[in-house]
Design a protein around this motif. Structure first.
Motif, PDB file in Angstrom:
ATOM      1  N   SER A 235      14.608 -12.495 -12.140  1.00 28.42           N
ATOM      2  CA  SER A 235      14.288 -11.209 -12.769  1.00 28.42           C
ATOM      3  C   SER A 235      14.547 -10.094 -11.766  1.00 28.42           C
ATOM      4  CB  SER A 235      12.833 -11.180 -13.237  1.00 28.42           C
ATOM      5  OG  SER A 235      11.949 -11.418 -12.165  1.00 28.42           O
ATOM      6  N   LYS A 236      14.800  -8.905 -12.267  1.00 28.50           N
ATOM      7  CA  LYS A 236      15.160  -7.796 -11.391  1.00 28.50           C
ATOM      8  C   LYS A 236      13.995  -7.379 -10.506  1.00 28.50           C
ATOM      9  CE  LYS A 236      17.120  -3.155 -11.403  1.00 28.50           C
ATOM     10  NZ  LYS A 236      17.659  -2.045 -12.222  1.00 28.50           N
ATOM     11  N   VAL A 237      12.774  -7.406 -11.041  1.00 25.65           N
ATOM     12  CA  VAL A 237      11.594  -7.042 -10.256  1.00 25.65           C
ATOM     13  C   VAL A 237      11.088  -8.307  -9.560  1.00 25.65           C
ATOM     14  CG1 VAL A 237       9.339  -5.945 -10.275  1.00 25.65           C
ATOM     15  CG2 VAL A 237      11.069  -5.241 -11.943  1.00 25.65           C
ATOM     16  N   ALA A 238      11.430  -8.443  -8.293  1.00 25.64           N
ATOM     17  CA  ALA A 238      11.130  -9.676  -7.564  1.00 25.64           C
ATOM     18  C   ALA A 238       9.746  -9.662  -6.931  1.00 25.64           C
ATOM     19  CB  ALA A 238      12.186  -9.912  -6.490  1.00 25.64           C
ATOM     20  N   VAL A 239       9.186  -8.480  -6.733  1.00 23.63           N
ATOM     21  CA  VAL A 239       7.869  -8.359  -6.112  1.00 23.63           C
ATOM     22  C   VAL A 239       6.994  -7.502  -7.019  1.00 23.63           C
ATOM     23  CG1 VAL A 239       6.564  -7.516  -4.132  1.00 23.63           C
ATOM     24  CG2 VAL A 239       8.804  -8.576  -3.781  1.00 23.63           C
ATOM     25  N   ILE A 240       5.871  -8.067  -7.468  1.00 24.50           N
ATOM     26  CA  ILE A 240       4.938  -7.354  -8.339  1.00 24.50           C
ATOM     27  C   ILE A 240       3.547  -7.431  -7.716  1.00 24.50           C
ATOM     28  CG2 ILE A 240       3.866  -7.259 -10.621  1.00 24.50           C
ATOM     29  CD1 ILE A 240       6.382  -8.618 -11.731  1.00 24.50           C
ATOM     30  N   LEU A 241       2.989  -6.283  -7.392  1.00 22.47           N
ATOM     31  CA  LEU A 241       1.631  -6.216  -6.847  1.00 22.47           C
ATOM     32  C   LEU A 241       0.804  -5.304  -7.754  1.00 22.47           C
ATOM     33  CD1 LEU A 241       2.436  -5.749  -3.032  1.00 22.47           C
ATOM     34  CD2 LEU A 241       2.194  -7.881  -4.309  1.00 22.47           C
ATOM     35  N   LYS A 242       0.187  -5.907  -8.753  1.00 20.67           N
ATOM     36  CA  LYS A 242      -0.661  -5.152  -9.687  1.00 20.67           C
ATOM     37  C   LYS A 242      -2.107  -5.327  -9.246  1.00 20.67           C
ATOM     38  CE  LYS A 242       0.786  -6.932 -13.608  1.00 20.67           C
ATOM     39  NZ  LYS A 242       0.962  -7.110 -15.076  1.00 20.67           N
ATOM     40  N   CYS A 243      -2.520  -4.490  -8.310  1.00 23.85           N
ATOM     41  CA  CYS A 243      -3.862  -4.592  -7.760  1.00 23.85           C
ATOM     42  C   CYS A 243      -4.830  -3.716  -8.548  1.00 23.85           C
ATOM     43  CB  CYS A 243      -3.851  -4.207  -6.292  1.00 23.85           C
ATOM     44  SG  CYS A 243      -2.842  -5.328  -5.268  1.00 23.85           S
TER      45      CYS A 243
ATOM     46  N   VAL B  25      17.344 -11.946  -3.595  1.00 19.79           N
ATOM     47  CA  VAL B  25      18.469 -11.338  -4.299  1.00 19.79           C
ATOM     48  C   VAL B  25      18.398 -11.665  -5.780  1.00 19.79           C
ATOM     49  CG1 VAL B  25      19.914 -11.433  -2.247  1.00 19.79           C
ATOM     50  CG2 VAL B  25      19.965 -13.329  -3.877  1.00 19.79           C
ATOM     51  N   TYR B  26      19.124 -10.864  -6.553  1.00 22.24           N
ATOM     52  CA  TYR B  26      19.142 -11.020  -8.006  1.00 22.24           C
ATOM     53  C   TYR B  26      20.591 -11.026  -8.459  1.00 22.24           C
ATOM     54  CZ  TYR B  26      18.657  -9.569 -12.920  1.00 22.24           C
ATOM     55  OH  TYR B  26      18.753  -9.477 -14.282  1.00 22.24           O
ATOM     56  N   ASN B  27      20.922 -11.871  -9.412  1.00 21.93           N
ATOM     57  CA  ASN B  27      22.292 -11.975  -9.907  1.00 21.93           C
ATOM     58  C   ASN B  27      22.570 -10.824 -10.867  1.00 21.93           C
ATOM     59  OD1 ASN B  27      24.853 -12.887 -10.412  1.00 21.93           O
ATOM     60  ND2 ASN B  27      24.203 -14.408 -11.945  1.00 21.93           N
ATOM     61  N   GLY B  28      22.729  -9.668 -10.307  1.00 17.75           N
ATOM     62  CA  GLY B  28      22.932  -8.459 -11.088  1.00 17.75           C
ATOM     63  C   GLY B  28      22.636  -7.270 -10.207  1.00 17.75           C
ATOM     64  N   PRO B  29      22.155  -6.153 -10.774  1.00 17.62           N
ATOM     65  CA  PRO B  29      21.758  -5.009  -9.950  1.00 17.62           C
ATOM     66  C   PRO B  29      20.691  -5.412  -8.942  1.00 17.62           C
ATOM     67  CG  PRO B  29      21.839  -4.402 -12.264  1.00 17.62           C
ATOM     68  CD  PRO B  29      22.009  -5.886 -12.210  1.00 17.62           C
ATOM     69  N   ALA B  30      20.539  -4.641  -7.906  1.00  9.70           N
ATOM     70  CA  ALA B  30      19.626  -4.974  -6.817  1.00  9.70           C
ATOM     71  C   ALA B  30      18.213  -5.209  -7.318  1.00  9.70           C
ATOM     72  CB  ALA B  30      19.633  -3.855  -5.776  1.00  9.70           C
ATOM     73  N   THR B  31      17.507  -6.086  -6.637  1.00  4.82           N
ATOM     74  CA  THR B  31      16.112  -6.348  -6.982  1.00  4.82           C
ATOM     75  C   THR B  31      15.250  -5.129  -6.644  1.00  4.82           C
ATOM     76  OG1 THR B  31      15.789  -7.362  -4.828  1.00  4.82           O
ATOM     77  CG2 THR B  31      16.254  -8.829  -6.676  1.00  4.82           C
ATOM     78  N   SER B  32      14.066  -5.099  -7.246  1.00  3.43           N
ATOM     79  CA  SER B  32      13.151  -3.990  -6.992  1.00  3.43           C
ATOM     80  C   SER B  32      11.732  -4.519  -6.852  1.00  3.43           C
ATOM     81  CB  SER B  32      13.217  -2.953  -8.124  1.00  3.43           C
ATOM     82  OG  SER B  32      12.809  -3.537  -9.345  1.00  3.43           O
ATOM     83  N   SER B  33      10.834  -3.630  -6.411  1.00  2.51           N
ATOM     84  CA  SER B  33       9.416  -3.952  -6.257  1.00  2.51           C
ATOM     85  C   SER B  33       8.582  -3.037  -7.138  1.00  2.51           C
ATOM     86  CB  SER B  33       8.975  -3.755  -4.798  1.00  2.51           C
ATOM     87  OG  SER B  33       9.696  -4.578  -3.927  1.00  2.51           O
ATOM     88  N   TYR B  34       7.389  -3.537  -7.485  1.00  2.00           N
ATOM     89  CA  TYR B  34       6.459  -2.720  -8.258  1.00  2.00           C
ATOM     90  C   TYR B  34       5.082  -2.882  -7.655  1.00  2.00           C
ATOM     91  CZ  TYR B  34       3.503  -1.093 -12.063  1.00  2.00           C
ATOM     92  OH  TYR B  34       2.553  -0.425 -12.807  1.00  2.00           O
ATOM     93  N   CYS B  35       4.426  -1.772  -7.346  1.00  2.00           N
ATOM     94  CA  CYS B  35       3.102  -1.817  -6.729  1.00  2.00           C
ATOM     95  C   CYS B  35       2.125  -0.892  -7.440  1.00  2.00           C
ATOM     96  CB  CYS B  35       3.171  -1.377  -5.268  1.00  2.00           C
ATOM     97  SG  CYS B  35       4.065  -2.494  -4.165  1.00  2.00           S
ATOM     98  N   GLU B  36       0.894  -1.371  -7.552  1.00  2.00           N
ATOM     99  CA  GLU B  36      -0.232  -0.543  -7.954  1.00  2.00           C
ATOM    100  C   GLU B  36      -1.390  -0.834  -7.004  1.00  2.00           C
ATOM    101  OE1 GLU B  36      -1.523  -1.034 -11.961  1.00  2.00           O
ATOM    102  OE2 GLU B  36       0.495  -0.907 -12.809  1.00  2.00           O
ATOM    103  N   HIS B  37      -1.892   0.206  -6.360  1.00  2.69           N
ATOM    104  CA  HIS B  37      -3.110   0.102  -5.539  1.00  2.69           C
ATOM    105  C   HIS B  37      -2.989  -0.997  -4.473  1.00  2.69           C
ATOM    106  CE1 HIS B  37      -4.624   2.608  -8.755  1.00  2.69           C
ATOM    107  NE2 HIS B  37      -4.436   1.633  -9.625  1.00  2.69           N
ATOM    108  N   ALA B  38      -1.814  -1.100  -3.856  1.00  4.10           N
ATOM    109  CA  ALA B  38      -1.568  -2.111  -2.822  1.00  4.10           C
ATOM    110  C   ALA B  38      -1.356  -1.412  -1.482  1.00  4.10           C
ATOM    111  CB  ALA B  38      -0.358  -2.957  -3.182  1.00  4.10           C
ATOM    112  N   ILE B  39      -2.203  -1.721  -0.506  1.00  5.38           N
ATOM    113  CA  ILE B  39      -2.186  -1.065   0.797  1.00  5.38           C
ATOM    114  C   ILE B  39      -1.813  -2.088   1.862  1.00  5.38           C
ATOM    115  CG2 ILE B  39      -3.550   0.234   2.471  1.00  5.38           C
ATOM    116  CD1 ILE B  39      -5.436   0.944   0.108  1.00  5.38           C
ATOM    117  N   GLY B  40      -0.800  -1.746   2.670  1.00  2.00           N
ATOM    118  CA  GLY B  40      -0.398  -2.667   3.718  1.00  2.00           C
ATOM    119  C   GLY B  40       0.792  -2.141   4.478  1.00  2.00           C
ATOM    120  N   LYS B  41       1.566  -3.045   5.074  1.00  2.00           N
ATOM    121  CA  LYS B  41       2.745  -2.636   5.835  1.00  2.00           C
ATOM    122  C   LYS B  41       3.858  -3.656   5.675  1.00  2.00           C
ATOM    123  CE  LYS B  41       1.056  -4.644  10.202  1.00  2.00           C
ATOM    124  NZ  LYS B  41       0.728  -4.352  11.621  1.00  2.00           N
ATOM    125  N   ALA B  42       5.092  -3.166   5.873  1.00  2.00           N
ATOM    126  CA  ALA B  42       6.277  -4.006   5.756  1.00  2.00           C
ATOM    127  C   ALA B  42       7.031  -3.988   7.074  1.00  2.00           C
ATOM    128  CB  ALA B  42       7.162  -3.520   4.631  1.00  2.00           C
TER     129      ALA B  42
END
Length: 387
Positions: free
Chosen positions: A334-342, A359-376
């Motif tokens: 799926s396109k959204v590879a990271v989901i953080l629904k906090c 990676v995703y077999n198509g357009p670039a993958t994306s992330s989705y976050c709600e109320h997620a605090i941290g660092k990358a």
């Protein structure tokens, strides 16, 4: 040393050898009337054999030779005389297909036994196809349960086509699972591979699990769990939760999942809590060196879990904190590879992403976050949405 002295030493050593081996005993279920014909209910024979194993004051083994043995249901109970007891299954143990018999919480249950070893390259066959989507039971039975067990080992055992959960671990300490193979069709409902609850110091290594539900699920009270070199798929991935539904202060902590592979799974590594929930916590959790192959949701925290659909506007009261994702790579289906629904009520804290490459077999993958605090840190594909 004289020849007489040698003779005395040899005689004493011989006595020690004989006495030591006299404490070892194998109880063959055939001696209790078990029939490997795939039809006869062998519950009584198995239980009678276990009774003598448990009573034996020393090392003892219940042996299930090659063949197919129907067992309508059995509870192997302790405590036993001594710790060194073995359940050696070389054959196939088959569950009943009559709903009048199988509508129970469990099929095979081990409880109150310390130091048990289960081995033998045998198979538990739950014969679940007779029940999936057809049963009139309140719940479908799990295949094998481990209740109130300490210091036990399960290795080189197969479980196929469970009606419900394959292996259920409850209120246990220091359990070691190695070379376990669990399989059920991907459409089989609620067939978790291994479910752990209210237990600590459980290790699962070098195993293959593919089912219609979670490969491994850790629910309330799971602590100090290590999962290493497990291949998961098909299934819903490895899950922590659901937390906060029934009891206050549900806690899952000290979970380490490393060197695992997910193949065509609905989820990868998942943490979920009920949207309408009681207080609880999930903390000190690490996912490390993970390979994803076409996983739909490789990384997901869902604190809005609500299958019934009537509580989505409620915030979870379970605190998620100190969760690390390190060196997770591969492909997302799926396109959204990271989901953080906090939760807005209890935002996720201390989330660390280090070297994520999905990676995703198509357009670039994306992330989705709600109320997620941290660092990358390091590689971040998809780009991190942590705040």
């Amino acid at each position: 040393m004289t020849s007489k002295s040698y003779f005395k030493i040899a005689f004493i050593l011989g006595l020690i050898f004989v006495c030591t081996n006299a404490q070892e005993k194998v109880f063959n279920v055939h001696s209790y009337g078990a029939k490997a014909d795939g039809r006869t209910d062998n519950s009584k024979a198995f239980l009678n054999g276990w009774r003598d194993v448990c009573k034996w004051n020393g090392k003892a083994t219940l042996l299930i030779p090659l063949g197919e043995y129907v067992v309508n249901g059995a509870v192997f109970k302790g405590p036993c005389n001594g710790w060194d007891k073995t359940f050696e299954m070389r054959g196939v143990i088959k569950a009943p297909i009559d709903p009048k018999v199988f509508c129970n919480e469990y099929w095979i249950l081990f409880k109150y036994i310390d130091g048990l070893k289960i081995k033998g390259h045998g198979t538990f066959d739950g014969q679940g196809a007779c029940a999936w989507g057809k049963h009139q039971c309140a719940t479908l039975p799990y295949t094998v349960g481990f209740y109130f067990m300490n210091n036990f080992i399960v290795h080189d055992i197969h479980s196929i086509n469970s009606k419900g959960v394959h292996m259920n671990i409850f209120s246990c300490s220091y359990g070691y699972f190695r070379h376990i193979k669990i399989s059920a069709p991907d459409e089989s409902p609620n067939t978790d591979g291994i479910r752990i609850g209210n237990s600590n110091n459980i290790r699962i290594v070098d195993s293959n699990i593919g089912t219609g539900d979670d490969c491994i699920a850790m629910v309330a009270g799971s602590q100090s769990i290590n999962i290493t070199r497990v291949t998961c798929g098909p299934g819903h991935g490895i899950s922590i939760g659901s937390l906060g539904k029934l009891t206050k202060n549900d806690v899952v902590k000290d979970i380490h999942i490393k060197n695992c592979t997910f193949i065509n799974t609905q989820n990868g590594v998942r943490l979920k809590t009920w949207a309408l929930s009681m207080n609880g916590m999930a903390t000190n959790i690490a996912f490390e060196d993970i390979i994803m192959i076409k996983s739909s949701n490789p990384i997901i925290i869902d604190q809005q879990y609500c299958p019934s659909g009537n509580c989505k506007k409620q915030g979870s009261l379970v605190q998620v904190k100190d969760v690390t994702y390190k060196n997770i790579r591969g492909s997302s289906s799926s396109k959204v590879a990271v989901i953080l629904k906090c939760s807005a009520s209890r935002p996720c804290k201390g989330i660390i992403f280090k070297d994520i490459d999905l990676v995703y077999n198509g357009p670039a993958t994306s992330s989705y976050c709600e109320h997620a605090i941290g660092k990358a840190i390091g590689i971040q594909l998809p780009p991190s949405c942590l705040i």
